[in-house]
Design a protein around this motif. Structure first.
Motif, PDB file in Angstrom:
ATOM      1  N   ASN A 178      -0.179   2.442  -1.818  1.00 41.14           N
ATOM      2  CA  ASN A 178      -1.397   2.672  -1.038  1.00 41.14           C
ATOM      3  C   ASN A 178      -2.620   2.361  -1.898  1.00 41.14           C
ATOM      4  OD1 ASN A 178      -3.244   3.519   0.882  1.00 41.14           O
ATOM      5  ND2 ASN A 178      -3.054   5.682   0.340  1.00 41.14           N
ATOM      6  N   PRO A 179      -3.489   1.445  -1.458  1.00 42.50           N
ATOM      7  CA  PRO A 179      -4.662   1.097  -2.276  1.00 42.50           C
ATOM      8  C   PRO A 179      -5.551   2.294  -2.568  1.00 42.50           C
ATOM      9  CG  PRO A 179      -4.365  -0.493  -0.505  1.00 42.50           C
ATOM     10  CD  PRO A 179      -3.420   0.643  -0.234  1.00 42.50           C
ATOM     11  N   ARG A 180      -5.651   3.207  -1.629  1.00 46.34           N
ATOM     12  CA  ARG A 180      -6.482   4.383  -1.844  1.00 46.34           C
ATOM     13  C   ARG A 180      -5.709   5.399  -2.660  1.00 46.34           C
ATOM     14  NH1 ARG A 180      -9.366   8.583   2.306  1.00 46.34           N
ATOM     15  NH2 ARG A 180     -11.206   8.954   1.045  1.00 46.34           N
ATOM     16  N   ARG A 181      -6.193   5.673  -3.874  1.00 42.32           N
ATOM     17  CA  ARG A 181      -5.453   6.507  -4.815  1.00 42.32           C
ATOM     18  C   ARG A 181      -5.468   7.980  -4.455  1.00 42.32           C
ATOM     19  NH1 ARG A 181      -2.477   2.560  -6.311  1.00 42.32           N
ATOM     20  NH2 ARG A 181      -3.524   0.946  -7.533  1.00 42.32           N
ATOM     21  N   SER A 182      -6.474   8.429  -3.732  1.00 48.06           N
ATOM     22  CA  SER A 182      -6.572   9.841  -3.379  1.00 48.06           C
ATOM     23  C   SER A 182      -6.982   9.978  -1.917  1.00 48.06           C
ATOM     24  CB  SER A 182      -7.598  10.541  -4.284  1.00 48.06           C
ATOM     25  OG  SER A 182      -7.848  11.856  -3.838  1.00 48.06           O
ATOM     26  N   VAL A 219      -6.019  -3.855   4.860  1.00 43.53           N
ATOM     27  CA  VAL A 219      -6.929  -4.121   5.981  1.00 43.53           C
ATOM     28  C   VAL A 219      -7.424  -2.810   6.585  1.00 43.53           C
ATOM     29  CG1 VAL A 219      -7.097  -5.078   8.306  1.00 43.53           C
ATOM     30  CG2 VAL A 219      -5.931  -6.373   6.508  1.00 43.53           C
ATOM     31  N   GLU A 220      -6.517  -1.861   6.764  1.00 44.35           N
ATOM     32  CA  GLU A 220      -6.876  -0.575   7.363  1.00 44.35           C
ATOM     33  C   GLU A 220      -7.930   0.146   6.523  1.00 44.35           C
ATOM     34  OE1 GLU A 220      -6.489   2.961   9.871  1.00 44.35           O
ATOM     35  OE2 GLU A 220      -6.026   0.832  10.131  1.00 44.35           O
ATOM     36  N   ASN A 221      -7.726   0.169   5.227  1.00 40.45           N
ATOM     37  CA  ASN A 221      -8.643   0.886   4.350  1.00 40.45           C
ATOM     38  C   ASN A 221      -9.985   0.188   4.191  1.00 40.45           C
ATOM     39  OD1 ASN A 221      -7.434   3.424   3.013  1.00 40.45           O
ATOM     40  ND2 ASN A 221      -5.751   1.969   2.925  1.00 40.45           N
ATOM     41  N   THR A 222      -9.972  -1.142   4.102  1.00 36.21           N
ATOM     42  CA  THR A 222     -11.246  -1.858   3.944  1.00 36.21           C
ATOM     43  C   THR A 222     -12.078  -1.777   5.214  1.00 36.21           C
ATOM     44  OG1 THR A 222     -10.088  -3.928   4.505  1.00 36.21           O
ATOM     45  CG2 THR A 222     -10.440  -3.466   2.176  1.00 36.21           C
ATOM     46  N   GLN A 223     -11.426  -1.792   6.353  1.00 34.13           N
ATOM     47  CA  GLN A 223     -12.169  -1.680   7.611  1.00 34.13           C
ATOM     48  C   GLN A 223     -12.848  -0.323   7.735  1.00 34.13           C
ATOM     49  OE1 GLN A 223      -9.233  -2.619  10.589  1.00 34.13           O
ATOM     50  NE2 GLN A 223      -9.671  -4.814  10.539  1.00 34.13           N
ATOM     51  N   ARG A 224     -12.235   0.701   7.146  1.00 34.65           N
ATOM     52  CA  ARG A 224     -12.820   2.037   7.212  1.00 34.65           C
ATOM     53  C   ARG A 224     -13.701   2.341   6.010  1.00 34.65           C
ATOM     54  NH1 ARG A 224      -8.293   6.114   9.775  1.00 34.65           N
ATOM     55  NH2 ARG A 224      -7.682   4.798  11.537  1.00 34.65           N
ATOM     56  N   GLU A 225     -13.865   1.344   5.121  1.00 32.76           N
ATOM     57  CA  GLU A 225     -14.731   1.480   3.944  1.00 32.76           C
ATOM     58  C   GLU A 225     -14.355   2.702   3.105  1.00 32.76           C
ATOM     59  OE1 GLU A 225     -18.750   1.462   5.263  1.00 32.76           O
ATOM     60  OE2 GLU A 225     -18.693  -0.626   5.890  1.00 32.76           O
ATOM     61  N   GLN A 226     -13.067   2.876   2.894  1.00 34.01           N
ATOM     62  CA  GLN A 226     -12.591   4.023   2.138  1.00 34.01           C
ATOM     63  C   GLN A 226     -12.233   3.671   0.698  1.00 34.01           C
ATOM     64  OE1 GLN A 226      -9.335   5.262   4.648  1.00 34.01           O
ATOM     65  NE2 GLN A 226     -10.561   6.827   5.650  1.00 34.01           N
ATOM     66  N   LEU A 227     -12.195   2.400   0.356  1.00 30.74           N
ATOM     67  CA  LEU A 227     -11.721   1.995  -0.959  1.00 30.74           C
ATOM     68  C   LEU A 227     -12.864   1.800  -1.945  1.00 30.74           C
ATOM     69  CD1 LEU A 227      -9.025  -0.704  -0.077  1.00 30.74           C
ATOM     70  CD2 LEU A 227      -8.690   1.712  -0.561  1.00 30.74           C
ATOM     71  N   THR A 228     -12.616   2.142  -3.204  1.00 31.17           N
ATOM     72  CA  THR A 228     -13.538   1.757  -4.266  1.00 31.17           C
ATOM     73  C   THR A 228     -13.307   0.278  -4.560  1.00 31.17           C
ATOM     74  OG1 THR A 228     -11.994   2.235  -6.073  1.00 31.17           O
ATOM     75  CG2 THR A 228     -13.371   4.064  -5.262  1.00 31.17           C
ATOM     76  N   VAL A 229     -14.226  -0.317  -5.295  1.00 31.96           N
ATOM     77  CA  VAL A 229     -14.079  -1.734  -5.660  1.00 31.96           C
ATOM     78  C   VAL A 229     -12.786  -1.950  -6.435  1.00 31.96           C
ATOM     79  CG1 VAL A 229     -15.081  -3.631  -6.986  1.00 31.96           C
ATOM     80  CG2 VAL A 229     -16.578  -2.078  -5.701  1.00 31.96           C
ATOM     81  N   LEU A 230     -12.487  -1.031  -7.355  1.00 35.38           N
ATOM     82  CA  LEU A 230     -11.295  -1.183  -8.192  1.00 35.38           C
ATOM     83  C   LEU A 230     -10.023  -1.036  -7.361  1.00 35.38           C
ATOM     84  CD1 LEU A 230     -10.540  -1.696 -11.147  1.00 35.38           C
ATOM     85  CD2 LEU A 230     -10.366   0.769 -11.446  1.00 35.38           C
ATOM     86  N   GLU A 231     -10.000  -0.092  -6.426  1.00 36.98           N
ATOM     87  CA  GLU A 231      -8.832   0.075  -5.567  1.00 36.98           C
ATOM     88  C   GLU A 231      -8.595  -1.180  -4.741  1.00 36.98           C
ATOM     89  OE1 GLU A 231      -8.832   4.919  -4.728  1.00 36.98           O
ATOM     90  OE2 GLU A 231     -10.014   3.570  -3.460  1.00 36.98           O
ATOM     91  N   GLU A 232      -9.667  -1.729  -4.179  1.00 32.42           N
ATOM     92  CA  GLU A 232      -9.535  -2.946  -3.382  1.00 32.42           C
ATOM     93  C   GLU A 232      -9.067  -4.105  -4.248  1.00 32.42           C
ATOM     94  OE1 GLU A 232     -12.148  -5.392  -0.085  1.00 32.42           O
ATOM     95  OE2 GLU A 232     -13.151  -4.621  -1.869  1.00 32.42           O
ATOM     96  N   ALA A 233      -9.609  -4.217  -5.454  1.00 29.75           N
ATOM     97  CA  ALA A 233      -9.233  -5.300  -6.358  1.00 29.75           C
ATOM     98  C   ALA A 233      -7.746  -5.230  -6.700  1.00 29.75           C
ATOM     99  CB  ALA A 233     -10.075  -5.239  -7.631  1.00 29.75           C
TER     100      ALA A 233
END
Length: 341
Positions: A22-26, A101-115
């Protein structure tokens, strides 16, 4: 109905595992979501994929969450035993694409998580163009985050809030891929007033190192010999040699500067020395009488430097005492005064 078939099912929360990719760590604080689930239930299904855990001959059928990590955490906090899930069979790359895609659309990721998530997709075989199309981004956007994902663990672990750094700061750190010293300096300065100054200093040092490397290569190709004696400063003639010319300035390469110099000067019997701060000195062996005069001149220069240091010593000592007094004064605890009236 078996527990492994696809479709919408009520699955026990004890059989659902968070996705390790999961890209979102927390998932953050889910208290409000848990309160909402207690009163209204879960309004949107989770998306999960079947995965089996094997322990010897025993196989346990479980599920890995693709979408709904916060909902699962909130459902557990709310005390639910089961949650509605849509079960699908997905390839690993498809899982990561959906989560990203799900996380970026909801703007929940940090730059590092997305990277890191983008890098994961590329490692699974997705092309830059495919990833850009999937996220609705440009290829430049994908390449920039791929560079950020290459920042190593040592730099990431250099500060607790590294994952919260801005895109501009991470982009600057990623610019120095392979230069651990510069990356750690920039990570330490991020978020402060000296970040821009540190970035300029790192870039200047990089340009100087590049110039020095190219100068050494050029000198080897020109067949020039290195000075066989130590050289203290690029503006001082070394013992037994007379300074003919010094070259510096990263704007023009040493090779170009040497070519211009060689057009009007005799370059036979010359010796060179390269300084790490981007300077090259060229010298020739002095005649015996000149060497004697030069030795006396260098001795005078040494005495002058020592005399100058002695003259400056009281001022340095005063400076040091003043600095210590300032430190002692600022370290004193503040005392509150009592007033009567």
């Amino acid at each position: 109905m078996t527990i492994t078939e696809t479709g919408i099912q009520e699955l026990p929360v004890d059989l659902l595992d968070p996705n390790p990719d999961n890209p979102r760590r927390s998932v953050g604080d889910v208290t409000e979501l848990a309160d909402s689930i207690r009163s209204q239930g879960i309004k949107q299904n989770l998306l999960v994929v079947p995965h089996d855990l094997t322990d010897g001959d025993r196989v346990e059928h479980r599920y890995r969450v693709v979408i709904g990590h916060r909902r699962l955490a909130a459902a557990k906090q709310a005390g639910l035993a089961t949650v509605p899930c849509k079960v699908e069979a997905l390839a690993h790359r498809e899982e990561l694409e959906i989560m990203l895609v799900e996380n970026t659309q909801r703007e929940q990721l940090t730059v590092l998580e997305e990277a890191d998530a983008i890098q994961g997709l590329l490692q699974l075989g997705a092309t830059i163009q495919q990833t850009a199309d999937q996220l609705g981004r440009s290829q430049t956007y994908i390449r920039e985050r791929r560079r950020i994902a290459r920042i190593g663990d040592r730099v990431r672990e250099s500060r607790e809030d590294f994952a919260q750094l801005s895109f501009t700061e991470l982009q600057a750190i990623a610019e120095f891929d392979g230069d651990l010293e510069a990356q750690e300096e920039l990570a330490g300065a991020a978020g402060g007033n000296e970040f821009a100054w540190t970035l300029d200093r790192c870039r200047d040092r990089r340009e100087r190192r590049k110039w020095v490397g190219e100068a050494r290569d050029a000198i080897g190709g020109l067949g020039l010999e290195s000075l066989p004696v130590d050289v203290e400063r690029y503006f001082m003639s070394p013992d037994g040699y007379e300074l003919a010319r010094s070259f510096s300035g990263v704007e023009d390469s040493f090779r170009d500067q040497w070519r211009d110099y060689a057009q009007d000067h005799d370059t036979d019997n010359l010796f060179v020395h390269v300084f790490d701060d981007a300077a090259v000195v060229v010298a020739y062996r002095a005649a015996e009488s000149d060497a004697s005069d030069m030795k006396a001149r260098r001795e005078r220069q040494r005495h002058e430097r020592e005399a100058q240091a002695e003259r400056e010593r009281p001022f340095r000592e005063l400076d040091e005492r003043s600095r210590r007094l300032r430190e002692q004064w600022t370290a004193r605890p503040c005392s509150s005064s009592n007033s009567t009236g």
